[in-house]
Motif scaffolding. Structure first.
Motif, mmCIF file in Angstrom:
data_model
loop_
_atom_site.group_PDB
_atom_site.id
_atom_site.type_symbol
_atom_site.label_atom_id
_atom_site.label_comp_id
_atom_site.label_asym_id
_atom_site.label_seq_id
_atom_site.Cartn_x
_atom_site.Cartn_y
_atom_site.Cartn_z
ATOM 1 N N PRO A 74 0.822 -1.218 0.000
ATOM 2 C CA PRO A 74 0.000 0.000 0.000
ATOM 3 C C PRO A 74 0.852 1.263 0.000
ATOM 4 O O PRO A 74 1.974 1.288 0.518
ATOM 5 C CB PRO A 74 -0.808 -0.104 1.299
ATOM 6 C CG PRO A 74 -0.649 -1.517 1.754
ATOM 7 C CD PRO A 74 0.661 -1.987 1.226
ATOM 8 N N ARG A 116 0.625 3.435 9.560
ATOM 9 C CA ARG A 116 -0.074 4.079 8.451
ATOM 10 C C ARG A 116 0.217 5.567 8.496
ATOM 11 O O ARG A 116 0.012 6.220 9.532
ATOM 12 C CB ARG A 116 -1.574 3.816 8.569
ATOM 13 C CG ARG A 116 -2.370 4.183 7.341
ATOM 14 C CD ARG A 116 -3.816 3.736 7.469
ATOM 15 N NE ARG A 116 -4.405 3.503 6.166
ATOM 16 C CZ ARG A 116 -5.612 3.000 5.963
ATOM 17 N NH1 ARG A 116 -6.372 2.668 7.009
ATOM 18 N NH2 ARG A 116 -6.075 2.814 4.743
ATOM 19 N N LEU A 119 -8.335 -0.921 2.942
ATOM 20 C CA LEU A 119 -7.318 -0.226 2.140
ATOM 21 C C LEU A 119 -7.880 0.382 0.871
ATOM 22 O O LEU A 119 -7.226 1.207 0.230
ATOM 23 C CB LEU A 119 -6.185 -1.199 1.773
ATOM 24 C CG LEU A 119 -5.463 -1.835 2.950
ATOM 25 C CD1 LEU A 119 -4.270 -2.641 2.459
ATOM 26 C CD2 LEU A 119 -5.010 -0.789 3.956
#
Length: 372
Positions: free
Chosen positions: A129, A152, A172
């Motif tokens: 990600p 994150r 996500l």
């Protein structure tokens, strides 16, 4: 080269007892040339200061010096390789202050898959990600619980990365894209545990996938949970039996797999040749039967490690394990000074053998001798 920040020092967890090579049962009979070839892979990476996929302890200067000697004569026979290790290293038995040595096995699974989803292939492996921040081992970030190894990145700072359940439920969104689709959730889960795979596509080609990051949450062994729940007993558990249970009990399996909050992200490893092993934590392809995963917070990649124990053939049969391995990988469950994970190779038979190995082992590290 960056090294992993240390947690507890090695001396706080174990003592190292020096011994002679002639005190190692089976030393004379091992294929030292095979170990030397695996060692050269580490040496080339160390000499080039190649980036490590999962940084370990920085190598001692003596190890780099030994590597430079090895690289001068890359082609050696068994006798020459044996003499090289005896000349440049001193074996030390690792004696943990609590417990003993323990060895498990792992492998590179092979499953069928598709680059596009359909009614058969519906379970994705996701790429890394965009907002994932990997935290170097031993370090922390503001707002992140100590021990988490990822976070994150948000407009307001850092927050814990979503766990497995949240990611599977779509947390996500578009931040991570599927790179391939599999048939069963259990197949994807096994790839998460092993960290790599060969995916056989409908056109007959094979796609290789490699570790690209993780959400940094703690790893939980679902096999151990099944044993605790009374679904299986530890002595008869195999990887095939575990995968069969996951396939036959889809709803309980989903809840069980979500007990492991750790989630792995992947990339397509198009650079790997068919004969190459998967890429280990040290950043280069592994060698079946010679690559060992170790606790990266305690050991440097490239260290030779002598294992003395038993290697299972079936649930009831085993053969002696007396072999020189090279530390070239790591894993979330590989924690402790005498804890190792034996790489068996790729495919179904390698997986069968890997699933049988949960044994005590004598763990002997070969430390480079001081340079004169």
């Amino acid at each position: 080269m960056s090294g992993a920040a240390a947690g507890p020092a090695l001396k706080d967890l174990a003592r190292l007892e020096p011994l002679a090579f002639e005190d190692l049962p089976g030393w004379e009979a091992d294929d030292h040339a095979a170990a030397f070839r695996a060692f050269l892979r580490s040496c080339r990476a160390l000499e080039a200061a190649s980036a490590e996929l999962r940084p370990a302890q920085a190598p001692q200067g003596n190890l780099l010096a030994v590597c430079r000697e090895a690289l001068k004569t890359p082609e050696v026979g068994k006798a020459e390789a044996k003499r090289f290790f005896e000349t440049h290293f001193q074996p030390h038995t690792v004696v943990p202050h609590s417990g003993g040595g323990f060895l498990t096995g792992y492998y590179e699974p092979e499953f069928q898959g598709s680059r596009t989803p359909d009614s058969t292939y519906r379970v994705p492996l996701l790429d890394r990600p965009q907002d994932l921040v990997t935290i170097p081992q031993g370090e922390t970030l503001p707002g992140i619980e100590k021990g988490f190894q990822a976070a994150r990145r948000t407009a307001n700072g850092y927050e814990p990365y979503p766990d497995r359940a949240a990611i599977e439920d779509g947390a996500l969104r578009d931040l991570a894209s599927p790179i391939v689709f599999l048939r069963e959730p259990g197949e994807a889960f096994i790839i998460h545990v092993q960290g790599s795979a060969r995916i056989r596509l409908a056109d007959g080609s094979v796609m290789r996938v490699a570790y690209a990051g993780r959400n940094g949450r703690p790893y939980t062994s679902i096999g151990r949970v099944l044993v605790q729940q009374g679904e299986m007993d530890l002595e008869s558990m195999t990887l095939a039996k575990l995968m069969g249970w996951l396939k036959d009990h889809p709803e309980p399996a989903k809840a069980l797999m979500r007990k492991n909050e750790s989630y792995i992200f992947f990339r397509e490893a198009a650079e790997l040749a068919p004969e190459d092993g998967p890429i280990g934590g040290a950043g280069h392809p592994l060698v079946p039967g010679r690559s060992l995963a170790v606790d990266r917070s305690l050991w440097a990649y490239g260290l030779p490690v002598w294992l003395d124990g038993r290697l299972p053939l079936t649930l009831d049969e085993a053969e002696p394990l007396q072999r020189l391995m090279i530390a070239q990988d790591t894993g979330s469950a590989i924690v402790g000074p005498a804890r190792g994970d034996f790489f068996f190779g790729s495919g179904e038979e390698a997986g069968r053998r890997a699933g049988l190995l949960r044994h005590s082992v004598r763990f002997v590290v070969l430390q480079p001798k001081p340079r004169s």
